[in-house]
Design an enzyme around this catalytic site. Structure first.
Site, PDB file in Angstrom:
ATOM      1  N   GLY A  18      -6.895   0.700   4.229  1.00 39.36           N
ATOM      2  CA  GLY A  18      -8.325   1.050   4.170  1.00 39.36           C
ATOM      3  C   GLY A  18      -8.701   1.673   2.841  1.00 39.36           C
ATOM      4  O   GLY A  18      -9.875   1.766   2.502  1.00 39.36           O
ATOM      5  N   GLU A  21       0.863  -1.194   0.000  1.00 40.14           N
ATOM      6  CA  GLU A  21       0.000   0.000   0.000  1.00 40.14           C
ATOM      7  C   GLU A  21       0.896   1.239   0.000  1.00 40.14           C
ATOM      8  O   GLU A  21       1.789   1.357   0.827  1.00 40.14           O
ATOM      9  CB  GLU A  21      -0.922  -0.007   1.225  1.00 40.14           C
ATOM     10  CG  GLU A  21      -1.694   1.279   1.449  1.00 40.14           C
ATOM     11  CD  GLU A  21      -2.535   1.734   0.256  1.00 40.14           C
ATOM     12  OE1 GLU A  21      -3.389   0.970  -0.209  1.00 40.14           O
ATOM     13  OE2 GLU A  21      -2.315   2.882  -0.217  1.00 40.14           O
ATOM     14  N   ASP A  60     -12.390  -1.160  -8.187  1.00 37.94           N
ATOM     15  CA  ASP A  60     -12.638  -0.033  -9.098  1.00 37.94           C
ATOM     16  C   ASP A  60     -11.843  -0.097 -10.397  1.00 37.94           C
ATOM     17  O   ASP A  60     -12.146   0.645 -11.333  1.00 37.94           O
ATOM     18  CB  ASP A  60     -12.293   1.300  -8.397  1.00 37.94           C
ATOM     19  CG  ASP A  60     -13.365   1.751  -7.418  1.00 37.94           C
ATOM     20  OD1 ASP A  60     -14.286   0.960  -7.130  1.00 37.94           O
ATOM     21  OD2 ASP A  60     -13.282   2.899  -6.937  1.00 37.94           O
ATOM     22  N   ARG A  99     -14.259   9.504 -11.433  1.00 32.61           N
ATOM     23  CA  ARG A  99     -12.989   8.940 -10.977  1.00 32.61           C
ATOM     24  C   ARG A  99     -12.367   8.135 -12.102  1.00 32.61           C
ATOM     25  O   ARG A  99     -13.060   7.671 -12.998  1.00 32.61           O
ATOM     26  CB  ARG A  99     -13.233   8.061  -9.740  1.00 32.61           C
ATOM     27  CG  ARG A  99     -13.837   8.861  -8.590  1.00 32.61           C
ATOM     28  CD  ARG A  99     -14.056   8.023  -7.356  1.00 32.61           C
ATOM     29  NE  ARG A  99     -12.835   7.497  -6.794  1.00 32.61           N
ATOM     30  CZ  ARG A  99     -11.999   8.165  -5.990  1.00 32.61           C
ATOM     31  NH1 ARG A  99     -12.276   9.423  -5.663  1.00 32.61           N
ATOM     32  NH2 ARG A  99     -10.925   7.606  -5.514  1.00 32.61           N
ATOM     33  N   GLU A 129     -24.063  20.919 -13.272  1.00 36.68           N
ATOM     34  CA  GLU A 129     -24.090  19.587 -13.895  1.00 36.68           C
ATOM     35  C   GLU A 129     -24.170  19.738 -15.423  1.00 36.68           C
ATOM     36  O   GLU A 129     -24.981  20.497 -15.926  1.00 36.68           O
ATOM     37  CB  GLU A 129     -25.293  18.812 -13.335  1.00 36.68           C
ATOM     38  CG  GLU A 129     -25.715  17.589 -14.094  1.00 36.68           C
ATOM     39  CD  GLU A 129     -24.639  16.524 -14.276  1.00 36.68           C
ATOM     40  OE1 GLU A 129     -23.883  16.264 -13.326  1.00 36.68           O
ATOM     41  OE2 GLU A 129     -24.554  15.970 -15.392  1.00 36.68           O
ATOM     42  N   HIS A 156     -44.020  -4.079  12.810  1.00 41.44           N
ATOM     43  CA  HIS A 156     -44.747  -2.803  12.774  1.00 41.44           C
ATOM     44  C   HIS A 156     -44.366  -1.958  13.981  1.00 41.44           C
ATOM     45  O   HIS A 156     -44.211  -2.507  15.073  1.00 41.44           O
ATOM     46  CB  HIS A 156     -46.253  -3.090  12.800  1.00 41.44           C
ATOM     47  CG  HIS A 156     -47.085  -1.854  12.836  1.00 41.44           C
ATOM     48  ND1 HIS A 156     -47.271  -1.065  11.723  1.00 41.44           N
ATOM     49  CD2 HIS A 156     -47.759  -1.251  13.856  1.00 41.44           C
ATOM     50  CE1 HIS A 156     -48.045  -0.033  12.048  1.00 41.44           C
ATOM     51  NE2 HIS A 156     -48.348  -0.119  13.348  1.00 41.44           N
ATOM     52  N   LYS A 216     -19.986   9.551   4.982  1.00 43.59           N
ATOM     53  CA  LYS A 216     -21.205   9.237   5.730  1.00 43.59           C
ATOM     54  C   LYS A 216     -21.166   9.880   7.119  1.00 43.59           C
ATOM     55  O   LYS A 216     -22.209  10.258   7.666  1.00 43.59           O
ATOM     56  CB  LYS A 216     -21.408   7.724   5.830  1.00 43.59           C
ATOM     57  CG  LYS A 216     -22.237   7.164   4.699  1.00 43.59           C
ATOM     58  CD  LYS A 216     -21.530   7.054   3.384  1.00 43.59           C
ATOM     59  CE  LYS A 216     -21.917   8.026   2.326  1.00 43.59           C
ATOM     60  NZ  LYS A 216     -21.206   7.809   1.044  1.00 43.59           N
ATOM     61  N   ILE A 227     -21.428  11.630  -5.801  1.00 42.52           N
ATOM     62  CA  ILE A 227     -20.482  12.236  -4.852  1.00 42.52           C
ATOM     63  C   ILE A 227     -20.776  13.737  -4.720  1.00 42.52           C
ATOM     64  O   ILE A 227     -20.839  14.279  -3.611  1.00 42.52           O
ATOM     65  CB  ILE A 227     -19.029  11.951  -5.268  1.00 42.52           C
ATOM     66  CG1 ILE A 227     -18.747  10.442  -5.136  1.00 42.52           C
ATOM     67  CG2 ILE A 227     -18.038  12.755  -4.420  1.00 42.52           C
ATOM     68  CD1 ILE A 227     -17.362   9.992  -5.557  1.00 42.52           C
TER      69      ILE A 227
HETATM   70  P1  FAD Z   1      -9.484   1.754  -3.191  1.00 43.24           P
HETATM   71  O1  FAD Z   1     -10.342   1.862  -2.024  1.00 43.24           O
HETATM   72  O2  FAD Z   1      -9.395   2.919  -4.126  1.00 43.24           O
HETATM   73  O3  FAD Z   1      -8.037   1.373  -2.680  1.00 43.24           O
HETATM   74  C1  FAD Z   1      -6.960   1.241  -3.557  1.00 43.24           C
HETATM   75  C2  FAD Z   1      -5.674   1.416  -2.783  1.00 43.24           C
HETATM   76  O4  FAD Z   1      -4.589   1.106  -3.653  1.00 43.24           O
HETATM   77  C3  FAD Z   1      -5.434   2.848  -2.312  1.00 43.24           C
HETATM   78  O5  FAD Z   1      -5.217   2.851  -0.926  1.00 43.24           O
HETATM   79  C4  FAD Z   1      -4.191   3.293  -3.080  1.00 43.24           C
HETATM   80  O6  FAD Z   1      -3.344   4.132  -2.297  1.00 43.24           O
HETATM   81  C5  FAD Z   1      -3.505   1.971  -3.367  1.00 43.24           C
HETATM   82  N1  FAD Z   1      -2.641   2.001  -4.549  1.00 43.24           N
HETATM   83  C6  FAD Z   1      -2.930   2.489  -5.785  1.00 43.24           C
HETATM   84  N2  FAD Z   1      -1.899   2.286  -6.626  1.00 43.24           N
HETATM   85  C7  FAD Z   1      -0.932   1.665  -5.905  1.00 43.24           C
HETATM   86  C8  FAD Z   1       0.376   1.189  -6.219  1.00 43.24           C
HETATM   87  N3  FAD Z   1       0.877   1.293  -7.456  1.00 43.24           N
HETATM   88  N4  FAD Z   1       1.106   0.617  -5.236  1.00 43.24           N
HETATM   89  C9  FAD Z   1       0.602   0.492  -3.973  1.00 43.24           C
HETATM   90  N5  FAD Z   1      -0.636   0.916  -3.629  1.00 43.24           N
HETATM   91  C10 FAD Z   1      -1.394   1.483  -4.583  1.00 43.24           C
HETATM   92  N6  FAD Z   1     -18.616   3.152  -2.182  1.00 43.24           N
HETATM   93  C11 FAD Z   1     -19.630   2.540  -1.539  1.00 43.24           C
HETATM   94  O7  FAD Z   1     -19.828   1.327  -1.719  1.00 43.24           O
HETATM   95  N7  FAD Z   1     -20.451   3.237  -0.675  1.00 43.24           N
HETATM   96  C12 FAD Z   1     -20.279   4.565  -0.447  1.00 43.24           C
HETATM   97  O8  FAD Z   1     -21.040   5.154   0.333  1.00 43.24           O
HETATM   98  C13 FAD Z   1     -19.213   5.231  -1.112  1.00 43.24           C
HETATM   99  N8  FAD Z   1     -18.999   6.550  -0.889  1.00 43.24           N
HETATM  100  C14 FAD Z   1     -17.937   7.149  -1.495  1.00 43.24           C
HETATM  101  C15 FAD Z   1     -17.714   8.505  -1.233  1.00 43.24           C
HETATM  102  C16 FAD Z   1     -16.644   9.161  -1.817  1.00 43.24           C
HETATM  103  C17 FAD Z   1     -16.406  10.622  -1.518  1.00 43.24           C
HETATM  104  C18 FAD Z   1     -15.767   8.425  -2.685  1.00 43.24           C
HETATM  105  C19 FAD Z   1     -14.585   9.109  -3.315  1.00 43.24           C
HETATM  106  C20 FAD Z   1     -15.979   7.090  -2.943  1.00 43.24           C
HETATM  107  C21 FAD Z   1     -17.068   6.436  -2.354  1.00 43.24           C
HETATM  108  N9  FAD Z   1     -17.338   5.089  -2.605  1.00 43.24           N
HETATM  109  C22 FAD Z   1     -18.388   4.477  -1.980  1.00 43.24           C
HETATM  110  C23 FAD Z   1     -16.527   4.298  -3.568  1.00 43.24           C
HETATM  111  C24 FAD Z   1     -15.544   3.402  -2.828  1.00 43.24           C
HETATM  112  O9  FAD Z   1     -14.727   4.192  -2.008  1.00 43.24           O
HETATM  113  C25 FAD Z   1     -14.707   2.612  -3.828  1.00 43.24           C
HETATM  114  O10 FAD Z   1     -15.557   1.928  -4.725  1.00 43.24           O
HETATM  115  C26 FAD Z   1     -13.818   1.602  -3.112  1.00 43.24           C
HETATM  116  O11 FAD Z   1     -12.941   2.251  -2.216  1.00 43.24           O
HETATM  117  C27 FAD Z   1     -13.006   0.799  -4.133  1.00 43.24           C
HETATM  118  O12 FAD Z   1     -12.219  -0.118  -3.460  1.00 43.24           O
HETATM  119  P2  FAD Z   1     -10.868  -0.681  -4.101  1.00 43.24           P
HETATM  120  O13 FAD Z   1     -10.390  -1.730  -3.154  1.00 43.24           O
HETATM  121  O14 FAD Z   1     -11.100  -1.039  -5.519  1.00 43.24           O
HETATM  122  O15 FAD Z   1      -9.846   0.532  -4.135  1.00 43.24           O
END
Ligand code: FAD
Length: 460
Positions: free
Chosen positions: A44, A39, A313, A274, A209, A444, A56, A190
């Protein structure tokens, strides 16, 4: 980079410690694999640190700040004092508690966490850089879970202007002062969540928008309920508009069909989507390809190429934490040699707007395209006793079923519907019918009774 350095070797390396990566690492460790989790930033990922959780927490704070208005008719009067610094500290405390919990689980499971940024040197070898410190790591299997980052608009980069505080979603969650005026660029989920929260905290908010409505991805009926509430909160919505640039004097120029107007704001939040973090991994060195959106195509067991897998993602489908986590379980089982495929019937989606909107499966129109005999019903929460006692009986439940009455979709708008959608996702996964839902006794007085009543309304 040191050429010819001897690399460490591990069973599985997981890159990225978000809800996809940390879950994959934990489950792989349960399968008895020696796992390194790399990481570059914080355990997280986006969700815990700068996404789901702090947003949230902010939304809850905003709802508390709004209580004197929402409860004005209840006979209880309240007064509110806001302390922006204490509010930010509180959000950080929640995040710190949760990330510490994940770090504890990883340590207990024996997952090694390496801090650094990973990229491929070749198909079975990574270079991991942390400042001047460079390590090499070879692996049997690799899980990519690098997530996404905010799209940056040219000329509207965070902190690029002296007189306007330009931020992305991360910056908007870290404000410790309540801005007098805020412009939010982007009316997606967002932008709407952030704009609503800051409006409730007292900011004069404008959402700009490009499309013809906010929340373009959701069922129009749900979007209309949210737009009405945004207007009640005093939020200005400029549709078919874009922020073209910021003048040197700090004026923000909004372009609507060629007509430009100038505005002032303390904070400009850019929330226009994003992009996947796949561009810095040197994927070509590993023979992994990406599509035109930068997403990694995968097989149902999440395999992208040979022994490299991808989740979260950076792959197709909704960019949501629970989708990443579900994929993580599949990838870990696949690497452990078990039959595994990511093939859910549905993935529920929630927007924590006011009121909340939540959906799962097909809309009535989508269902009718596949089955002309598909049926749907929409009942308002206005007749629901619990919604009345909570003082906010707006929104509706909409259920969709195929011509055999098997549930195939649901769209909800209303207070707390984020907590109701799981039941409908479960019902659809279990191929429940409208008869099953109608015959299930719901407590209820609860909002959940509306699900049973809607199903009842589909019996004829
Ligand atoms: P991420 O959580 O993006 O984690 C990826 C990690 O990889 C990061 O920590 C990054 O630093 C690390 N990384 C990247 N490249 C490298 C590298 N080359 N080497 C080492 N580490 C690296 N989703 C919901 O389901 N409910 C919600 O209510 C919600 N609210 C959101 C609100 C906001 C403001 C945002 C921005 C997003 C929200 N999301 C929500 C979306 C959610 O955060 C993402 O879908 C989720 O975090 C994706 O998880 P992930 O494991 O794919 O990646």
């Amino acid at each position: 980079m040191v050429v010819g350095e001897i690399a460490d070797r591990v069973d599985v390396v997981v890159i990225g410690a978000g809800p996809g990566g940390y879950e994959a690492a934990l489950r792989l460790a349960e399968h008895g694999k020696r796992v390194v989790l790399v990481e570059k930033d914080a355990i997280g990922g986006v969700c815990l640190n700068v996404g789901c959780i702090p947003s949230k927490a902010l939304i809850h704070q905003a709802d508390l700040a709004r209580l004197p208005r929402t409860e004005a008719d209840s006979g209880v009067s309240l007064s509110v004092q806001l302390d922006g610094v204490a509010m930010l500290t509180h959000r950080r405390k929640i995040v710190d508690g949760l990330t510490a919990g994940v770090a504890g689980l990883l340590s207990k499971a024996g997952v090694e966490v390496w801090t650094g940024s990973a990229r491929f040197a070749r198909a079975d070898r990574l270079v991991i850089e942390h400042g001047a410190n460079v390590k090499h790591l070879e692996f049997d299997d690799c899980v990519l879970a690098t997530g996404s980052r905010p799209i940056v608009l040219k000329g509207l980069e965070p902190d690029s202007h002296e007189s306007v505080h330009i931020v992305d979603s991360t910056g908007a969650l870290a404000l410790h002062r309540i801005p007098e005026k805020m412009i939010v660029v982007g009316g997606g989920y967002i932008g709407v969540e952030l704009g609503t929260a800051w409006a409730k905290l007292g900011s004069e908010v404008t959402i700009v928008e490009m499309g013809s409505r906010t929340l373009p991805g959701v069922d129009p009926a749900m979007g209309r309920v949210v737009s009405r509430r945004l207007k009640e909160l005093g939020v200005t919505i400029e549709t078919d508009s874009r922020v073209s640039h910021v003048e040197a004097n700090g004026e923000i120029v909004i372009d609507q069909a060629g007509i430009q107007t100038r505005h002032r704001a303390d904070v400009l939040v850019v929330a226009v989507g994003r992009r996947p973090n796949t561009d810095q991994l040197h994927l070509e060195a590993a023979g992994v390809s990406v599509d035109e959106r930068g997403l990694i195509p995968v097989e149902p067991n999440r395999k992208a190429h040979k022994r490299i897998y991808a989740i979260g993602d950076i792959t197709a489908g909704p960019s949501l934490a629970h989708k990443a986590t579900a994929e993580a379980r599949v990838v870990a089982d696949a690497i452990a040699g078990q039959p595994a495929a990511f093939d859910p019937a549905v993935i529920p989606e929630v927007i924590f707007s006011d009121p909340e909107v939540a959906s799962v499966g097909l809309t009535p129109t989508e269902a009718k395209e596949q089955d002309p005999g598909a049926i749907s019903v929409r009942i308002p929460f206005s007749a629901n006793g619990r919604a009345q006692t909570l003082g906010d009986p707006i929104g509706f439940v909409q259920l969709v079923a195929d011509s055999d009455h098997t549930l195939v979709g649901a769209q909800l708008a209303g207070r707390g519907v984020s907590e109701l959608i799981g039941e409908l996702a479960f019902a659809i996964e279990m191929a429940a019918t409208t008869f099953d839902l109608a015959a299930t006794i719901h407590p209820h007085p609860t909002m959940s009774e509306a699900l049973m009543e809607a199903a009842n309304g589909m019996q004829n």
